[in-house]
Write an enzyme that holds these catalytic residues in place. Structure first.
Site, PDB file in Angstrom:
ATOM      1  N   SER A  64      12.046  56.255   6.790  1.00  0.00           N
ATOM      2  CA  SER A  64      13.248  55.573   6.298  1.00  0.00           C
ATOM      3  C   SER A  64      13.792  56.124   4.986  1.00  0.00           C
ATOM      4  O   SER A  64      14.802  55.622   4.486  1.00  0.00           O
ATOM      5  CB  SER A  64      12.971  54.078   6.140  1.00  0.00           C
ATOM      6  OG  SER A  64      12.833  53.453   7.396  1.00  0.00           O
ATOM      7  N   ASN A 127      16.817  48.511  10.017  1.00  0.00           N
ATOM      8  CA  ASN A 127      17.054  49.527  11.045  1.00  0.00           C
ATOM      9  C   ASN A 127      18.343  49.297  11.820  1.00  0.00           C
ATOM     10  O   ASN A 127      19.026  50.252  12.203  1.00  0.00           O
ATOM     11  CB  ASN A 127      15.875  49.580  12.008  1.00  0.00           C
ATOM     12  CG  ASN A 127      14.647  50.211  11.388  1.00  0.00           C
ATOM     13  OD1 ASN A 127      14.754  51.061  10.509  1.00  0.00           O
ATOM     14  ND2 ASN A 127      13.474  49.791  11.823  1.00  0.00           N
ATOM     15  N   THR A 230      11.691  53.664   0.086  1.00  0.00           N
ATOM     16  CA  THR A 230      10.451  53.933   0.807  1.00  0.00           C
ATOM     17  C   THR A 230      10.716  54.365   2.247  1.00  0.00           C
ATOM     18  O   THR A 230      11.832  54.289   2.752  1.00  0.00           O
ATOM     19  CB  THR A 230       9.576  52.673   0.835  1.00  0.00           C
ATOM     20  OG1 THR A 230      10.335  51.605   1.419  1.00  0.00           O
ATOM     21  CG2 THR A 230       9.129  52.280  -0.556  1.00  0.00           C
ATOM     22  N   THR A 232       8.310  54.378   6.133  1.00  0.00           N
ATOM     23  CA  THR A 232       7.058  54.179   6.865  1.00  0.00           C
ATOM     24  C   THR A 232       7.215  54.714   8.274  1.00  0.00           C
ATOM     25  O   THR A 232       8.224  54.447   8.930  1.00  0.00           O
ATOM     26  CB  THR A 232       6.682  52.687   6.937  1.00  0.00           C
ATOM     27  OG1 THR A 232       6.598  52.162   5.611  1.00  0.00           O
ATOM     28  CG2 THR A 232       5.346  52.491   7.638  1.00  0.00           C
TER      29      THR A 232
END
EC number: 3.5.2.6
Length: 287
Positions: A64, A127, A230, A232
Site C-alpha cells: 500500500s 482499498n 505504510t 502490508t
C-alpha cells in the site's frame, strides 16, 4: 599550516561518517539474521542525494505504499485543472473489497469526493477508495506512467487492490526499490512536483496517517516531525515510506521488509527497529 589542519579535520569527519555508515549496515544485517528477514532502506535528502541505504536497488513489493504517489497524482490533476477535489465519484457495492472502511461508510450515499477518496487511501489505506481513484485516473498503467513522468524509471503498478498485494516471490509486478521510492517521495514533497497548497495537504495527511504508529515513527524520536504511509503484503511484507525532519534537516525515507516467519506485530516491531537504526545514524552524522 592552517590548510593542513583543515585537511586533518576533514579527514577525521569523513572517517567518523564512514564509521557510522558501517555501523548502520552492520546493525541492519544483524536484524536480518535475527528475524530471518530482508530489509531494504533508502534515505535521501530533498534533492534525492543518498544519505544512507541497504539493499537500495533490490525490488520489493510496494504493497500500500503506492497510495502516497497515487494521491500525488490526484493532486497533480487537481493542480492542472483536469480534476476537481470536490467532484463526486459514484460507486456501488462492487467497490467494497477487503479493508475498505471509508468506502463502506460512504456507500449509503453512493459517492465519495475525489479528496475524500484520496485522504482515505493515504490515512486509512482504504482499498476501495484506492480502486475508485485508479478507476478515475485510467488504471494501474496510468500510475506507472506518472512514476515515469516524475523521474522514477523503476516503480510499477500492474494490478489494483487487493491483487497487487500478493507479493509472490520473483514477481516483478507491483514492485519498486527503496532508492526509487525514496527519490519519488523527495520529488513529490521537495522537488516542486505539486503546488505548495497540494504539497502542504499531502504532508498533513502523512503526518496524520492512522496506520503507522507502530512502524517507523515508533522508532524515531518524539520531537521529530514524521509523516509516513505504510504497506502490508502477503508473504511477510511490511513497509513504510515518507519523510522526517530531524535537527532542522529534511529527509525522505523508504523502508521495505520481507519477514515471512514473523507475526504481524513482530513485523511492525522490525520496521520500528529499522527506525531506531536510522535514528542512530542521523543523530551521529548531524553532530
Amino acid at each position: 599550516m592552517r590548510f593542513i589542519h583543515a585537511l586533518l579535520l576533514a579527514g577525521i569527519a569523513h572517517s567518523a561518517y564512514a564509521s557510522e555508515k558501517l555501523t548502520f549496515k552492520t546493525d541492519l544485517e544483524k536484524l536480518e539474521r535475527e528475524k530471518a528477514a530482508q530489509i531494504g532502506v533508502a534515505i535521501v535528502d530533498p534533492q534525492g542525494e543518498i544519505v544512507a541505504g541497504h539493499r537500495m536497488a533490490q525490488r520489493f513489493a510496494m504493497c500500500s505504499t503506492f497510495k502516497f504517489p497515487l494521491a500525488a497524482l490526484v493532486f497533480e490533476r487537481i493542480d492542472s485543472g483536469t480534476e476537481r477535489g470536490d467532484r463526486k465519484l459514484s460507486y456501488g457495492p462492487d467497490m467494497i473489497v477487503e479493508w475498505s472502511p471509508a468506502t463502506e461508510r460512504f456507500l449509503a450515499s453512493g459517492h465519495m469526493t475525489v479528496l475524500e477518496a484520496a485522504q482515505a487511501a493515504v490515512q486509512l489505506s482504504d482499498n476501495g477508495a484506492t480502486n475508485l481513484l485508479l478507476r478515475e485516473i485510467g488504471g494501474p498503467a496510468a500510475m506507472t506512467q506518472y512514476f515515469r513522468k516524475i523521474g522514477d524509471s523503476v516503480s510499477r503498478l500492474d494490478r489494483k487492490e487487493p491483487e497487487m498485494s500478493d507479493n509472490t516471490p520473483g514477481d516483478l509486478r507491483d514492485t519498486t526499490t527503496p532508492i526509487a521510492m525514496a527519490r519519488t517521495v523527495a520529488k513529490v514533497l521537495y522537488g516542486g512536483a505539486l503546488t505548495s497548497t497540494s504539497t502542504h495537504t499531502i504532508e498533513r495527511w502523512l503526518i496524520g496517517n492512522q496506520t503507522g504508529d507502530a512502524t517507523l515513527r515508533a522508532g524515531f524520536p518524539k520531537d521529530w516531525v514524521v509523516g509516513e504511509k505504510t504497506g502490508t503484503c502477503a508473504n511477510g511484507g511490511r513497509n513504510d515510506i515518507g519523510f522526517f525532519k530531524a535537527q532542522e534537516r529534511d529527509y525522505a525515507v523508504a523502508v521495505y521488509t520481507t519477514a515471512p516467519k514473523l507475526s504481524a506485530v513482530e513485523r511492525d516491531e522490525l520496521v520500528a527497529s529499522v527506525g531506531q537504526v536510522i535514528t542512530q545514524l542521523i543523530l551521529s552524522t548531524d553532530k
